[in-house]
Design a protein around this motif. Sequence first.
Motif, PDB file in Angstrom:
ATOM      1  N   CYS A 189      -8.432  28.333  -5.368  1.00  0.00           N
ATOM      2  CA  CYS A 189      -9.594  27.461  -6.097  1.00  0.00           C
ATOM      3  C   CYS A 189     -10.619  27.069  -5.400  1.00  0.00           C
ATOM      4  CB  CYS A 189      -8.768  26.294  -6.619  1.00  0.00           C
ATOM      5  SG  CYS A 189      -7.756  26.360  -7.872  1.00  0.00           S
ATOM      6  N   CYS A 200      -5.191  30.572  -9.281  1.00  0.00           N
ATOM      7  CA  CYS A 200      -4.917  29.586  -8.559  1.00  0.00           C
ATOM      8  C   CYS A 200      -3.320  29.544  -8.144  1.00  0.00           C
ATOM      9  CB  CYS A 200      -5.016  28.355  -9.543  1.00  0.00           C
ATOM     10  SG  CYS A 200      -4.056  26.901  -8.942  1.00  0.00           S
ATOM     11  N   GLU A 201      -2.808  29.044  -7.127  1.00  0.00           N
ATOM     12  CA  GLU A 201      -1.606  29.326  -6.396  1.00  0.00           C
ATOM     13  C   GLU A 201      -0.585  28.534  -7.160  1.00  0.00           C
ATOM     14  OE1 GLU A 201      -1.700  28.490  -2.307  1.00  0.00           O
ATOM     15  OE2 GLU A 201      -3.429  29.689  -1.982  1.00  0.00           O
ATOM     16  N   ASN A 202      -1.325  27.636  -7.851  1.00  0.00           N
ATOM     17  CA  ASN A 202      -0.433  26.574  -8.685  1.00  0.00           C
ATOM     18  C   ASN A 202      -0.837  26.582 -10.242  1.00  0.00           C
ATOM     19  OD1 ASN A 202       0.748  25.152  -6.323  1.00  0.00           O
ATOM     20  ND2 ASN A 202      -1.515  24.632  -6.251  1.00  0.00           N
ATOM     21  N   CYS A 235      -5.181  24.002 -10.105  1.00  0.00           N
ATOM     22  CA  CYS A 235      -5.257  22.773  -9.393  1.00  0.00           C
ATOM     23  C   CYS A 235      -6.483  22.205  -8.687  1.00  0.00           C
ATOM     24  CB  CYS A 235      -4.256  22.895  -8.404  1.00  0.00           C
ATOM     25  SG  CYS A 235      -4.718  23.820  -6.862  1.00  0.00           S
ATOM     26  N   GLY A 236      -7.440  23.233  -8.513  1.00  0.00           N
ATOM     27  CA  GLY A 236      -8.916  22.645  -7.805  1.00  0.00           C
ATOM     28  C   GLY A 236      -8.536  22.413  -6.614  1.00  0.00           C
ATOM     29  N   GLU A 237      -7.345  22.727  -5.855  1.00  0.00           N
ATOM     30  CA  GLU A 237      -7.277  22.285  -4.339  1.00  0.00           C
ATOM     31  C   GLU A 237      -6.879  23.370  -3.666  1.00  0.00           C
ATOM     32  OE1 GLU A 237      -4.777  18.889  -4.398  1.00  0.00           O
ATOM     33  OE2 GLU A 237      -6.503  17.781  -5.754  1.00  0.00           O
ATOM     34  N   CYS A 238      -6.279  24.585  -4.159  1.00  0.00           N
ATOM     35  CA  CYS A 238      -5.665  25.338  -3.256  1.00  0.00           C
ATOM     36  C   CYS A 238      -6.774  26.379  -2.716  1.00  0.00           C
ATOM     37  CB  CYS A 238      -4.615  26.411  -4.161  1.00  0.00           C
ATOM     38  SG  CYS A 238      -5.295  27.368  -5.360  1.00  0.00           S
TER      39      CYS A 238
HETATM   40 ZN   LIG Z   1      -5.529  26.164  -7.403  1.00  0.00          ZN
END
Ligand SMILES: [Zn+2]
Length: 338
Positions: free
Chosen positions: A96, A104-106, A90-93
């Motif tokens: 990441c 990544c959590e997603n 996701c690039g945001e968790c």
């Molecule tokens: Zn992530």
Amino acid sequence: MKTLTLLQPESFAYSDTEKPSSLLPNEVLVKVHKIGICGTDYHAFWGRQPFFQYPRILGHELGVEVIAIGSEVTEVTVGQKCAVEPYLNCGECWACERDLGNCCENLQVMGVHTDGGMREYIKVPAHKLHVSEKLNYEQLALVETLGIGAHAVERANVQSNDLVLVVGAGPIGLSVLEFVKLRGAKVAVVDRNTQRLDFCLDHKKADASIVANDQTIVQILEVFGGKMPTVVLDATGSPASMHQSFNYLAAGGRLVFVGLYQGDYQFNDPSFHKRELTIMGSRNSKPNNFKEIIAAMETGELSVDSWISHRITFEEVAEQLPKLYTEPSLVKAVISWE
Ligand SMILES: [Zn+2]
Ligand SMILES: [Zn+2]
């Protein structure tokens, strides 16, 4: 375009689907040339892959050609050959944010959690493509599997003076062996399957082989001159093996679980403390692994051509994939369009 979908366990269907047209600014349309088949694909076919949802287009080990690029893509140009990093993070968790996109959590793995490459064309985010001017599509299709081994060996921080034991001589164990060898450490491989062990020795993937039995520890000591390994990488995913692996380590040893199983892991704390062990997990791989693998394959330092035991065409997959799984000579199967 031709597409193969796994409708439900043990049921593939070929169909004609629409070729993807519009691209997002950072997306790339690629043509799939070669597809590696791995354990996940077989498990999904037999309905043994946990949390797997059907229907699903399989295929996450891909050698592809760039056909069209989105308006903002700078990483690749049309006509280039690439390996695909199939881990869509996701690039945001929080993972990441700390450069752990592999955890990544997603996380969505192409061909596992989202539709993959068992079709003629597929859209991929540009930064998930890793270009090579020299490798062929078959070599590029093997980069993902190699990444699993490269990352695990990186996790273990293997040094040339380590004594390394790799448990499990399947494709993931082989992938681990390749990178242990590159680091110059002495390495032995243990498995119950003597055919797999012979393959490792015949192709100089390991310095010694050990047949797993009730004398495994005795054999380990023999191979390493009376010493226990400083690093053990377990690529079996078998709880029985993973519990045994704990017993194979010297003081200060590092144990890396490359394979996993769906259950709890228990160990004896005094035995853990007495030897001051480190136990770690290794998941997927990271972008730098893809870059390093491609570079090592380009120079010839890393060669996995001997791995490919079976080549089948796209039209044969539905019929052949279930049979391949029980094929004793199977190391790695690759699908091509021709
Ligand atoms: Zn992530
Ligand atoms: Zn795979």
